[in-house]
Design a protein around this motif. Structure first.
Motif, short mmCIF file in Angstrom:
data_model
loop_
_atom_site.label_atom_id
_atom_site.label_comp_id
_atom_site.label_asym_id
_atom_site.label_seq_id
_atom_site.Cartn_x
_atom_site.Cartn_y
_atom_site.Cartn_z
N CYS A 85 0.82 -1.21 0.00
CA CYS A 85 0.00 0.00 0.00
C CYS A 85 0.85 1.27 0.00
O CYS A 85 0.29 2.39 0.00
N TRP A 115 -8.67 9.35 -5.92
CA TRP A 115 -9.39 9.21 -4.66
C TRP A 115 -10.20 7.92 -4.62
O TRP A 115 -10.27 7.26 -3.57
N VAL A 116 -10.79 7.54 -5.74
CA VAL A 116 -11.53 6.27 -5.79
C VAL A 116 -10.58 5.10 -5.58
O VAL A 116 -10.89 4.15 -4.84
N ILE A 160 -7.73 5.13 -3.94
CA ILE A 160 -7.33 5.11 -2.53
C ILE A 160 -8.43 4.51 -1.66
O ILE A 160 -8.17 3.71 -0.74
N ALA A 161 -9.69 4.85 -1.96
CA ALA A 161 -10.81 4.29 -1.21
C ALA A 161 -10.90 2.78 -1.41
O ALA A 161 -11.19 2.03 -0.47
N MET A 162 -10.64 2.32 -2.64
CA MET A 162 -10.67 0.89 -2.92
C MET A 162 -9.57 0.15 -2.15
O MET A 162 -9.78 -0.95 -1.63
N MET A 219 -8.30 1.13 0.71
CA MET A 219 -8.73 1.12 2.11
C MET A 219 -9.75 0.02 2.35
O MET A 219 -9.72 -0.66 3.39
N LEU A 220 -10.68 -0.17 1.41
CA LEU A 220 -11.65 -1.26 1.52
C LEU A 220 -10.93 -2.61 1.52
O LEU A 220 -11.27 -3.51 2.30
N THR A 222 -5.68 -2.61 -7.53
CA THR A 222 -5.93 -1.17 -7.48
C THR A 222 -4.63 -0.38 -7.44
O THR A 222 -4.48 0.62 -8.16
#
Length: 317
Positions: free
Chosen positions: A118, A140-141, A143-145, A147-148, A295
């Motif tokens: 990461c 941003w999407v 990074i969110a993926m 984190m998920l 990702t």
């Protein structure tokens, strides 16, 4: 940065150079993956993660010293800025090694290797804060993926049933953050000196820090333990040849290709854990791992296509 004598790769045809460069990057990633597995064996035997990290860095220091001795031109050792940023890189790599092996000791090789992967996310977040990168919806999407994926991999959504301890998860993420510090230190040192000189300083800083933090008795005991060949292999693969292969390989490998090839590391580490350390992962963990790897790789490829790769890689003298 001043260029030294031509590397052996430059005398070959362009197609062969690209092929060999990609192979070098793959070998480096494969070596780092194996080093995670070897670190898992050593920490499983009761060795302190700090001591394991110390020997990995100390043996790596011998290799980069030899590299600098062979190619001393343009070292930049007279530059104060190069010393400063190389020392920052040393702090980063010391934290990266130590937190990585701590995560392995408290959890598993597969989880630790994936969480460390990461690191590009941390690079982007810092770059956003410093104005070095322009935030976009895609980033941003992504990074969110990631984190998920971390949530699914670590199982923190179900504290009672999660197999990954908070220490293992926290150390894994800290290893990625530390690697981001190394990346920035290396990036800002690169204009002032050669990669081999930067690595010499970085590994020297690592050795000094970890020697002071490690268990003195264990540090000495390594020299007479039956496990000493594993420490040697760890140092050679995990810090010696691998860093040299990676930097030389990046000379003629596109960042997008290097990002994809780098997936060899967490995959190798995960397979090592499953085959040799009898580690297992649940279906959601495997999904989370895949989400992170795909990702982060897509994010790196996208950044390369936009000519905004982080960080730009130096050429080896």
């Amino acid at each position: 940065m001043a260029q030294g004598a031509p590397t052996p790769l430059r005398s070959l045809s362009s197609e062969k150079v690209v092929g060999l460069s990609t192979l070098f990057v793959a070998l480096a990633a494969f070596s780092w993956g194996l080093s995670g597995g070897i670190g898992g064996i050593l920490t499983g035997q009761g060795w302190d993660p700090v001591v394991v990290s110390f020997y990995r860095g100390a043996i790596g220091l011998l290799f980069v010293l030899a590299w600098l001795a062979i190619r001393p031109h343009g070292s930049g050792l007279a530059s104060g800025r190069m010393w400063f940023w190389s020392a920052i890189a040393g702090l980063g790599v010391a934290g990266n090694f130590t937190f990585y092996f701590l995560s392995i000791a408290e959890g598993s090789v597969a989880v630790a290797a994936t969480l460390m992967y990461c690191a590009p996310v941390f690079v982007y977040l810092v770059s956003f804060a410093l104005g070095l990168e322009k935030p976009t919806l895609f980033k941003w999407v992504a990074i969110a993926m990631v984190m998920l994926g971390v949530v699914l991999l670590t199982g923190i959504y179900d504290i009672g049933a999660g197999d990954v301890t908070p220490i293992a998860a926290g150390a894994g993420l800290a290893s990625g953050l530390s690697y981001a510090v190394f990346i920035f230190g290396f990036k800002f040192a690169a204009p002032h000196g050669s990669p081999q000189a930067i690595l010499v300083i970085a590994f020297a800083v690592l050795v000094v820090i970890l020697f002071g933090l490690g268990d003195p008795d264990q540090t000495v005991a390594v020299l007479s333990t039956p496990s000493w060949p594993l420490f040697v292999i760890l140092g050679v693969l995990g810090a010696g040849l691998s860093f040299i292969f990676y930097i030389i390989g990046l000379n003629h490998t596109a960042p997008a290709v290097a990002s994809i090839v780098a997936m060899v590391e967490p995959v190798t580490a995960s397979l090592f854990g499953v085959v040799f350390l009898s580690e297992t992962l649940g279906a959601l963990q495997v999904f989370g791992m895949g989400l992170i790897l795909l990702t982060v790789t897509a994010l790196s490829v996208y950044s390369s296509s936009q000519k905004q790769s982080v960080p730009p890689q130096p050429r080896a003298d």
